[in-house]
Design a protein around this motif. Sequence first.
Motif, PDB file in Angstrom:
ATOM      1  N   ALA A 103     -30.744  17.739  -4.002  1.00  0.00           N
ATOM      2  CA  ALA A 103     -32.195  17.597  -3.897  1.00  0.00           C
ATOM      3  C   ALA A 103     -32.639  17.536  -2.436  1.00  0.00           C
ATOM      4  O   ALA A 103     -33.649  18.148  -2.046  1.00  0.00           O
ATOM      5  N   ARG A 104     -31.880  16.821  -1.587  1.00  0.00           N
ATOM      6  CA  ARG A 104     -32.239  16.746  -0.169  1.00  0.00           C
ATOM      7  C   ARG A 104     -32.132  18.117   0.499  1.00  0.00           C
ATOM      8  O   ARG A 104     -32.994  18.502   1.294  1.00  0.00           O
ATOM      9  N   ASP A 139     -34.360   5.255   2.294  1.00  0.00           N
ATOM     10  CA  ASP A 139     -33.287   6.152   1.881  1.00  0.00           C
ATOM     11  C   ASP A 139     -32.427   5.475   0.804  1.00  0.00           C
ATOM     12  O   ASP A 139     -31.912   4.375   1.008  1.00  0.00           O
ATOM     13  N   PRO A 140     -32.231   6.115  -0.354  1.00  0.00           N
ATOM     14  CA  PRO A 140     -31.402   5.509  -1.403  1.00  0.00           C
ATOM     15  C   PRO A 140     -29.972   5.253  -0.967  1.00  0.00           C
ATOM     16  O   PRO A 140     -29.340   4.298  -1.429  1.00  0.00           O
ATOM     17  N   TRP A 141     -29.426   6.103  -0.085  1.00  0.00           N
ATOM     18  CA  TRP A 141     -28.062   5.872   0.379  1.00  0.00           C
ATOM     19  C   TRP A 141     -27.959   4.561   1.165  1.00  0.00           C
ATOM     20  O   TRP A 141     -26.954   3.848   1.059  1.00  0.00           O
ATOM     21  N   CYS A 198     -25.981  14.775  -7.396  1.00  0.00           N
ATOM     22  CA  CYS A 198     -27.235  15.535  -7.464  1.00  0.00           C
ATOM     23  C   CYS A 198     -28.187  15.248  -6.306  1.00  0.00           C
ATOM     24  O   CYS A 198     -28.966  16.130  -5.916  1.00  0.00           O
ATOM     25  N   TYR A 199     -28.135  14.044  -5.743  1.00  0.00           N
ATOM     26  CA  TYR A 199     -29.097  13.701  -4.695  1.00  0.00           C
ATOM     27  C   TYR A 199     -28.938  14.567  -3.442  1.00  0.00           C
ATOM     28  O   TYR A 199     -29.945  15.027  -2.887  1.00  0.00           O
ATOM     29  N   PRO A 200     -27.704  14.839  -2.950  1.00  0.00           N
ATOM     30  CA  PRO A 200     -27.599  15.748  -1.799  1.00  0.00           C
ATOM     31  C   PRO A 200     -28.162  17.132  -2.087  1.00  0.00           C
ATOM     32  O   PRO A 200     -28.714  17.781  -1.179  1.00  0.00           O
ATOM     33  N   ASN A 211     -32.678  23.538  -7.442  1.00  0.00           N
ATOM     34  CA  ASN A 211     -33.314  22.560  -8.316  1.00  0.00           C
ATOM     35  C   ASN A 211     -32.874  22.755  -9.758  1.00  0.00           C
ATOM     36  O   ASN A 211     -32.614  21.791 -10.486  1.00  0.00           O
ATOM     37  N   ALA A 223     -29.319  21.456 -10.265  1.00  0.00           N
ATOM     38  CA  ALA A 223     -29.284  19.995 -10.404  1.00  0.00           C
ATOM     39  C   ALA A 223     -29.723  19.573 -11.799  1.00  0.00           C
ATOM     40  O   ALA A 223     -29.135  18.662 -12.402  1.00  0.00           O
ATOM     41  N   PHE A 259     -25.883  10.480  -9.548  1.00  0.00           N
ATOM     42  CA  PHE A 259     -26.797  10.445  -8.399  1.00  0.00           C
ATOM     43  C   PHE A 259     -26.106  10.951  -7.139  1.00  0.00           C
ATOM     44  O   PHE A 259     -26.674  11.738  -6.368  1.00  0.00           O
TER      45      PHE A 259
END
Length: 272
Positions: free
Chosen positions: A259-260, A25-27, A255-257, A203, A206, A252
């Motif tokens: 994408a999840r 996980d990136p987080w 935008c990452y949440p 998508n 984002a 990031f």
Amino acid sequence: MANDLALGAGRGRPAMRRVPALLRDPWFALLVALAVLNLAWAGTGTAPAAVQALWQWSPALLSGLATNIQISVLAMALGTLAGLVVGALSLSPSPLLRRLTRAYVLLFRNVPILVLVYFTTYVFPFELKLGGWNLPFPDWIKVVIGLGLPASANVAEIFRGAIQSIPSAQWEAAQSLAFRRSQIFRMIVLPQCLRRMLPSWMNLYASITMSTSLASLVGVHDLVDAATVASNTVARTDFTILVYFTLLAMFFAYCYPIARWTRYLERRHEHH
């Protein structure tokens, strides 16, 4: 005893499977990096000069990010409204309307976004004259239009695909129950289309949000412009590296949440 050990091993397997997923996980990686930096600064008793400068410039960076978010939300709202109209017209029984909407979609889906941003910025006037009033036409609104055009073309395709994915048997069944075409579309087709469109729409949002970084090239004071001003003002190599890493982290983190959540909705749609 053996049974207890077996049950313990059985309970341990899911945890063992969760650990590699957590490490990917990136987080988790970001939190580990922040913890390491905190320990390093605690040993010296003070934060490096670059970090102190970043803290001083953080209000300007957050203000720039707010500008990017504002542009992305307005561009997506404009693109969604226009895209729904274009998508509906693309299914018109008129061949002329279908050809015109197809040309619109092909044009704005295949033109570089940077070209559209420059086009709307330098072709549109700097002021609008309405009667005896001169109204300013700021650059950030032109960027909204420049990003809204490709967004509308993509929303039109998403909407058209969602409508065509509805089985024709549903139309026929509703018609047999004496529903009018407008009622079928509003009460049966459109709710299903919205659910099917949502992952692709998110998508696209984002993508539009990341494209707002181009606004700095036409003079809009966004996050990228704020980072550039900060870098030139402080004039330290370590700060320049840090501020641009911070810029990446801020995009990031926003935008990452999205994408999840998009992946979650796609999996949920597949199961249904």
